[in-house]
Design an enzyme around this catalytic site. Structure first.
Site, PDB file in Angstrom:
ATOM      1  N   ARG A 273      45.479  79.664   5.636  1.00  0.00           N
ATOM      2  CA  ARG A 273      45.566  80.866   4.797  1.00  0.00           C
ATOM      3  C   ARG A 273      46.290  80.531   3.506  1.00  0.00           C
ATOM      4  NH1 ARG A 273      44.687  86.020   6.242  1.00  0.00           N
ATOM      5  NH2 ARG A 273      44.704  85.472   8.444  1.00  0.00           N
ATOM      6  N   GLU A 347      37.810  82.191  12.048  1.00  0.00           N
ATOM      7  CA  GLU A 347      36.809  82.597  11.069  1.00  0.00           C
ATOM      8  C   GLU A 347      36.641  81.594   9.927  1.00  0.00           C
ATOM      9  OE1 GLU A 347      37.373  86.564   9.558  1.00  0.00           O
ATOM     10  OE2 GLU A 347      36.188  86.107   7.767  1.00  0.00           O
ATOM     11  N   SER A 350      31.470  84.735   6.948  1.00  0.00           N
ATOM     12  CA  SER A 350      31.349  86.164   7.176  1.00  0.00           C
ATOM     13  C   SER A 350      30.075  86.676   6.503  1.00  0.00           C
ATOM     14  CB  SER A 350      32.586  86.847   6.593  1.00  0.00           C
ATOM     15  OG  SER A 350      32.595  88.193   6.960  1.00  0.00           O
ATOM     16  N   ARG A 388      39.574  75.438   4.022  1.00  0.00           N
ATOM     17  CA  ARG A 388      39.710  75.902   5.398  1.00  0.00           C
ATOM     18  C   ARG A 388      38.815  75.089   6.340  1.00  0.00           C
ATOM     19  NH1 ARG A 388      39.603  82.116   7.650  1.00  0.00           N
ATOM     20  NH2 ARG A 388      41.655  82.174   6.637  1.00  0.00           N
TER      21      ARG A 388
END
Length: 425
Positions: A273, A347, A350, A388
């Site tokens: 994050r 995740e 999306s 990420r």
RNA sequence: GGAGAGAUGGCAGAGUGGCCGAAUGCGCCCGCUUGCUAAGCGGGUGAGGGUUAAACCUCCCCGGGUUCGAAUCCCGGUCUCUCCGCCA
């Protein structure tokens, strides 16, 4: 934004949809303001019509009659303006509230309050089992001298990083590999503005509501985008597209900036994050048809799954529950990639469909086969977001000695390297 | 950053207070016509609201103002272009 007519005719659908999404809104107030505005507007328009008529006759009038009419029109004009200003202020309030009404979710969206209640649809690939002590991406990063968080923090604060050496090259490689994949699928590659106007943020439904998540450049009243979805979906805003231009498939490369307000203390370690990253986003504009946009929803989901397959990473697809949907989304599938250090699927992608919620705000329309002007449907999905994705990439592909297996598909972008060797101390 | 010019329908381009939702040309659509390589002729062709349908209302970059009346005049903003400066 919802169609006011739709709200007027289906207030219960809107109310129930908001409940399923766990979003508070005031449908009744919208209806009330709507009927007031309509009533006053009718009054204003009939006065205006009278005035237009009289005013047209004035040039042909003479003497007293002319003076009388001008005098009367002066009075009528003042009355009309008074009503008009009421209409305006009520309508502004109405539009403001209308923006807060969420798009009702699809029937196939599961009930639930937050991401814990998302429903797994399928899982692909094999979760690796290590017969040695696995290392997390921070440790691997250190062995390879790929990241620098300490110096980044000194220079840029929390949730920042430098990518160096193989880390920098890996990011460029996964991005370029993904871009090439999408171009092969017929998407137009785009490099987009990272700094946009408020209208683009509102048009894509990040505002109102998401202001806290965006960096704002106050002197210029511009906003750093959190995703290329914003400029890409806005790209044809205000235009009427020809039917032959649909579907429009766009694929944008951008930096993404997120304040992560409200996430203090969460996922503070490593690359998960962070405030800034690079992402390739796919966007489709298609005809106003539920079935067609559902079909494209599957298509953009598949495109991204293929990227993970090329990267030889295990992942699962979840059907996102009502409470975890954004205001504009009708349905969302998240792809979660296995991250060994987190011992979970987390995740990475999306995929959302919006019906005409965004296009209505953006004025994004097309002329259909009958010549009728209609709002497009819009959809989008992550193609890849880095760094990420480097977490699962290096963690899943680590070897006992700390070296990292480079997937076949990525090798051409990494100069042919098939195994990254740790730096010697 | 400084100086100037501009923004009108899919495009080009008229229009400086009422006869303008807007000439004309191109494009596009419909029809007719003609044998000569494509043209000719006629008609249609912006968006939103409103109505059973009409009437009617709004929009000439955006927002204010002046006026009985604004594409047209005034103020503010945005964008584009030209020149100068700066610059990856």
């Amino acid at each position: 934004m919802l169609d006011l007519k739709f709200v007027r005719q289906n207030p219960d659908v809107v109310r129930d949809g908001a409940i399923k999404k766990h979003i508070a809104c005031d449908v009744d107030q919208v209806l009330k303001l709507d009927s007031e505005v309509r009533k006053l507007r009718a009054e204003s328009e009939s006065k205006k019509a009278e005035q237009n008529k009289a005013t047209k006759a004035i040039p042909s009038l003479q003497g007293d009659e002319k003076m009388e009419t001008i005098k009367a029109m002066k009075a009528l004009g003042a009355e009309q303006k008074a009503i008009e200003s009421q209409v305006k202020s009520l309508d502004e309030e109405l539009q403001r509230l209308l923006l807060t009404l969420p798009n009702p979710p699809a029937a196939e969206v599961p009930d639930g309050k937050d991401d814990l209640e998302n429903v797994e649809m399928r899982s692909e690939g094999t979760i690796p089992t290590f017969d040695f002590d696995q290392r997390d991406h921070l440790e691997l990063g250190q062995m390879h001298d790929m990241f620098d968080f300490e110096r980044a923090a000194r220079i840029a604060g929390s949730r920042t990083y430098f990518l160096k050496n193989a880390g920098a090259l890996l990011e460029l490689s996964v991005l370029r590999m993904s871009m090439d994949h999408m171009v092969a699928k017929g998407f137009s590659p785009m490099i987009v503005p990272n700094l946009v106007r408020r209208e683009a943020m509102e048009g894509t439904a990040y505002f109102p509501g998401g202001e806290d998540q965006a960096y704002c450049t106050e002197r210029d009243d511009l906003f750093l985008i959190g995703t290329a979805e914003v400029p890409l979906t806005s790209y044809r805003a205000g235009e009427i597209l020809d039917m032959s231009e649909l579907p429009t498939k766009l694929c944008g490369w951008s930096n993404c900036y997120r304040r992560e307000a409200g996430a203090a203390g969460r996922d503070t370690r490593g690359l998960y994050r962070i405030h800034q990253f690079q992402k390739i986003e796919q966007v489709i504009l298609c005809p106003n048809d539920e079935e067609i946009s559902k079909q494209f929803h599957q298509e953009i989901l598949k495109n991204s799954e293929e990227v993970l397959q090329m990267l030889e990473l295990p992942y699962r697809v979840v059907n996102v529950c009502g409470g975890d949907l954004g205001s504009g989304q009708v349905q969302k599938f998240d792809i979660e990639t296995w991250m060994p250090s987190r011992e979970s699927f987390s995740e990475t992608h999306s995929a959302s469909r919006f019906h005409d919620f965004q296009s209505r705000r953006l004025g994004l329309r097309y002329r259909d086969a009958e010549g009728k002007v209609r709002f497009c449907h819009t959809l989008n999905n992550t193609v890849i977001a880095s760094p990420r994705v480097l977490i699962p990439l290096i963690e899943n592909h680590q070897q006992e000695d700390g070296s990292i297996h480079i997937p076949q598909a990525l090798r051409p972008y990494m100069g042919g390297v098939s195994l990254l060797e740790p730096k010697k101390k």
